[in-house]
Design a protein around this motif. Structure first.
Motif, PDB file in Angstrom:
ATOM      1  N   GLU A   1       0.858  -1.194   0.000  1.00 52.89           N
ATOM      2  CA  GLU A   1       0.000   0.000   0.000  1.00 52.89           C
ATOM      3  C   GLU A   1       0.892   1.241   0.000  1.00 52.89           C
ATOM      4  O   GLU A   1       2.072   1.167   0.299  1.00 52.89           O
ATOM      5  N   LYS A   2       0.270   2.376  -0.264  1.00 53.96           N
ATOM      6  CA  LYS A   2       1.014   3.636  -0.099  1.00 53.96           C
ATOM      7  C   LYS A   2       0.863   4.072   1.356  1.00 53.96           C
ATOM      8  O   LYS A   2       0.188   5.054   1.674  1.00 53.96           O
ATOM      9  N   MET A   3       1.430   3.304   2.239  1.00 56.47           N
ATOM     10  CA  MET A   3       1.343   3.571   3.668  1.00 56.47           C
ATOM     11  C   MET A   3       2.680   3.169   4.271  1.00 56.47           C
ATOM     12  O   MET A   3       3.070   1.992   4.161  1.00 56.47           O
ATOM     13  N   TYR A   4       3.356   4.152   4.847  1.00 55.35           N
ATOM     14  CA  TYR A   4       4.722   3.911   5.279  1.00 55.35           C
ATOM     15  C   TYR A   4       4.896   4.232   6.755  1.00 55.35           C
ATOM     16  O   TYR A   4       4.220   5.105   7.292  1.00 55.35           O
ATOM     17  N   ASN A   5       5.828   3.537   7.375  1.00 48.48           N
ATOM     18  CA  ASN A   5       6.236   3.858   8.738  1.00 48.48           C
ATOM     19  C   ASN A   5       7.741   4.084   8.706  1.00 48.48           C
ATOM     20  O   ASN A   5       8.516   3.139   8.563  1.00 48.48           O
ATOM     21  N   PHE A   6       8.133   5.372   8.797  1.00 48.88           N
ATOM     22  CA  PHE A   6       9.556   5.695   8.815  1.00 48.88           C
ATOM     23  C   PHE A   6      10.031   5.714  10.257  1.00 48.88           C
ATOM     24  O   PHE A   6       9.469   6.432  11.081  1.00 48.88           O
ATOM     25  N   VAL A   7      11.055   4.921  10.546  1.00 49.95           N
ATOM     26  CA  VAL A   7      11.619   4.884  11.900  1.00 49.95           C
ATOM     27  C   VAL A   7      12.934   5.658  11.852  1.00 49.95           C
ATOM     28  O   VAL A   7      13.867   5.266  11.150  1.00 49.95           O
ATOM     29  N   LEU A   8      12.978   6.764  12.577  1.00 50.43           N
ATOM     30  CA  LEU A   8      14.154   7.641  12.548  1.00 50.43           C
ATOM     31  C   LEU A   8      14.836   7.613  13.910  1.00 50.43           C
ATOM     32  O   LEU A   8      14.178   7.461  14.942  1.00 50.43           O
ATOM     33  N   ILE A   9      16.151   7.801  13.892  1.00 49.72           N
ATOM     34  CA  ILE A   9      16.938   7.732  15.133  1.00 49.72           C
ATOM     35  C   ILE A   9      17.948   8.883  15.150  1.00 49.72           C
ATOM     36  O   ILE A   9      18.398   9.330  14.096  1.00 49.72           O
ATOM     37  N   ASN A  10      18.293   9.343  16.357  1.00 54.07           N
ATOM     38  CA  ASN A  10      19.238  10.465  16.457  1.00 54.07           C
ATOM     39  C   ASN A  10      20.671  10.011  16.752  1.00 54.07           C
ATOM     40  O   ASN A  10      21.502  10.811  17.137  1.00 54.07           O
ATOM     41  N   LYS A  11      20.921   8.704  16.618  1.00 52.10           N
ATOM     42  CA  LYS A  11      22.283   8.179  16.848  1.00 52.10           C
ATOM     43  C   LYS A  11      22.706   7.345  15.637  1.00 52.10           C
ATOM     44  O   LYS A  11      21.866   6.922  14.849  1.00 52.10           O
ATOM     45  N   HIS A  12      24.027   7.101  15.564  1.00 52.82           N
ATOM     46  CA  HIS A  12      24.516   6.279  14.451  1.00 52.82           C
ATOM     47  C   HIS A  12      24.439   4.806  14.850  1.00 52.82           C
ATOM     48  O   HIS A  12      25.444   4.184  15.178  1.00 52.82           O
ATOM     49  N   ILE A  13      23.247   4.279  14.870  1.00 49.08           N
ATOM     50  CA  ILE A  13      23.055   2.861  15.197  1.00 49.08           C
ATOM     51  C   ILE A  13      22.374   2.232  13.988  1.00 49.08           C
ATOM     52  O   ILE A  13      21.419   2.805  13.452  1.00 49.08           O
ATOM     53  N   LYS A  14      22.905   1.081  13.565  1.00 54.26           N
ATOM     54  CA  LYS A  14      22.348   0.449  12.367  1.00 54.26           C
ATOM     55  C   LYS A  14      21.330  -0.613  12.716  1.00 54.26           C
ATOM     56  O   LYS A  14      21.506  -1.364  13.684  1.00 54.26           O
ATOM     57  N   TYR A  15      20.293  -0.690  11.909  1.00 52.47           N
ATOM     58  CA  TYR A  15      19.317  -1.765  12.038  1.00 52.47           C
ATOM     59  C   TYR A  15      19.949  -3.044  11.496  1.00 52.47           C
ATOM     60  O   TYR A  15      20.393  -3.079  10.354  1.00 52.47           O
ATOM     61  N   GLU A  16      20.031  -4.079  12.318  1.00 49.54           N
ATOM     62  CA  GLU A  16      20.745  -5.290  11.881  1.00 49.54           C
ATOM     63  C   GLU A  16      19.927  -6.566  11.944  1.00 49.54           C
ATOM     64  O   GLU A  16      20.423  -7.637  11.632  1.00 49.54           O
ATOM     65  N   LYS A  17      18.696  -6.488  12.413  1.00 44.79           N
ATOM     66  CA  LYS A  17      17.944  -7.732  12.607  1.00 44.79           C
ATOM     67  C   LYS A  17      17.531  -8.325  11.264  1.00 44.79           C
ATOM     68  O   LYS A  17      17.279  -7.613  10.328  1.00 44.79           O
TER      69      LYS A  17
END
Lengths: 276, 77
Positions: free
Chosen positions: A260-276
């Motif tokens: 869908e045109k429906m998004y969830n942007f997850v933003l962070i204020n640190k340099h941590i990478k999503y790794e899961k």
């Protein structure tokens, strides 16, 4: 910043930001009962800066930021002050939007946030077409109360709490009471599970997991087919998926789901990478 | 007014027939994101400002409840 003691604070924040009539803006789509739980657990804080009310949900190693802003412009004025007030804390903000190029995201990016991950909602419409080849195995069963610790442990080990709102044991027990956790057992262990919400018209997949030790054994598809079967009379089937998880998206497309045109942007204020 | 509300509901979630449900929330037709979208549309359509204290699922779970809510803001049926 002060602790929130009452759900009326949330309702008042809504009224406060709306009353300026400047095209009100929020990222807060948390269900009332979830808010009540956060208040009861004393992890929800509130602060008002200019024409924006911020709610901060404190977790072990980071905090989620929710806002009720009179407008995006007011949000961009208030955010730098919030960041100063929060000191060195790791902040996560979720922005749910129908607009891939949304302005709220830009506001956070201009204030030092960057993308941690993003999710897209996928859905299919109409009643579910169950494959004739789906014969449920005896290894599939509903979760029982005694499974809670193991399921919770798997969620904590294999899912990322910064990227997804993870349930606690109390939430899991509620799903178990509704027979909404489907397990696949192998060698006496939980090899996989699906957690879902089934309402009259909507089947909502919350979590789908297969343990790495048991992958490539078609356990995921057994779980998924049984899940679809349980919701075969619903009109809409949906879930959120991490946009970079191309394999999962391919699998969902195979089952007839569309992004869908429906998004969830997850933003962070640190340099941590999503790794899961 | 009810027809206008139905039109707005259809814009929010076009796949459902809202006239056939007596509980939009329990039936899974509206979620919390949809309710915020719906409130914004109702505010604009009827030139009102629904208060935060009124933005609770119970006020949006049926056409009747939405109409009752709107009537408290002076919207005529």
């Amino acid at each position: 910043m002060h602790l929130v003691y009452d759900i009326s604070s949330v309702n008042n924040a809504y009224s406060f930001a709306k009353n300026f009539k400047k095209r009100f803006n929020t990222n807060c789509f948390v269900a009332t009962e979830q808010f009540v739980k956060l208040i009861d657990n004393k992890v929800l804080y509130e602060t008002t800066i200019g024409e924006v009310v911020f709610f901060i949900k404190k977790n072990n190693s980071f905090s989620n930021v929710y806002y009720y802003a009179a407008s995006i412009e007011e949000l961009s004025l208030a955010l730098p002050q919030l960041i100063i007030n929060m000191g060195d804390e790791t902040l996560i903000v979720d922005i749910v939007t129908k607009d891939e190029l949304c302005k709220e995201k830009e506001v956070f990016e201009l204030n030092g946030f960057s993308s941690y991950t993003s999710l897209v909602r996928m859905s299919s419409m109409g009643s579910v077409d169950i494959s004739d080849t789906h014969i449920p195995t005896s290894k599939l069963r509903n979760a029982r109360k005694e499974d809670v610790l193991e399921i919770h442990g798997l969620l904590m080990s294999f899912f990322d709490p910064r990227a997804e709102q993870l349930p606690d044991q109390e939430d899991l027990l509620l799903w178990i009471e509704q027979d909404s956790i489907l397990l696949y057992e192998e060698q006496g262990k939980i090899a996989g599970f699906i957690i879902y919400d089934l309402k009259t018209t909507t089947l909502y997949l919350r979590y789908w997991f297969v343990h790495p030790e048991f992958r490539d054994l078609k356990i995921g598809s057994q779980l998924f087919k049984e899940f679809l079967k349980r919701g075969q009379h619903t009109q809409r089937q949906l879930f959120w998926v991490i946009q970079t998880n191309e394999n999962a998206i391919k699998r969902y497309l195979h089952y007839g789901f569309k992004a869908e045109k429906m998004y969830n942007f997850v933003l962070i204020n640190k340099h941590i990478k999503y790794e899961k | 007014m009810k027809n206008k509300v139905l039109d707005i509901l259809h814009e929010v979630r076009s796949e459902f027939d809202f006239s056939k449900s007596s509980n939009f929330i329990e039936d899974g037709m509206l979620d919390s994101f949809d309710i915020v979208t719906l409130v914004t549309s109702l505010d604009e359509e009827f030139n009102i400002s629904i208060k935060g204290t009124d933005i609770v699922p119970e006020n949006f779970n049926s056409l009747e409840r939405i109409s009752t809510l709107l009537s408290t803001y002076g919207v005529e049926s």
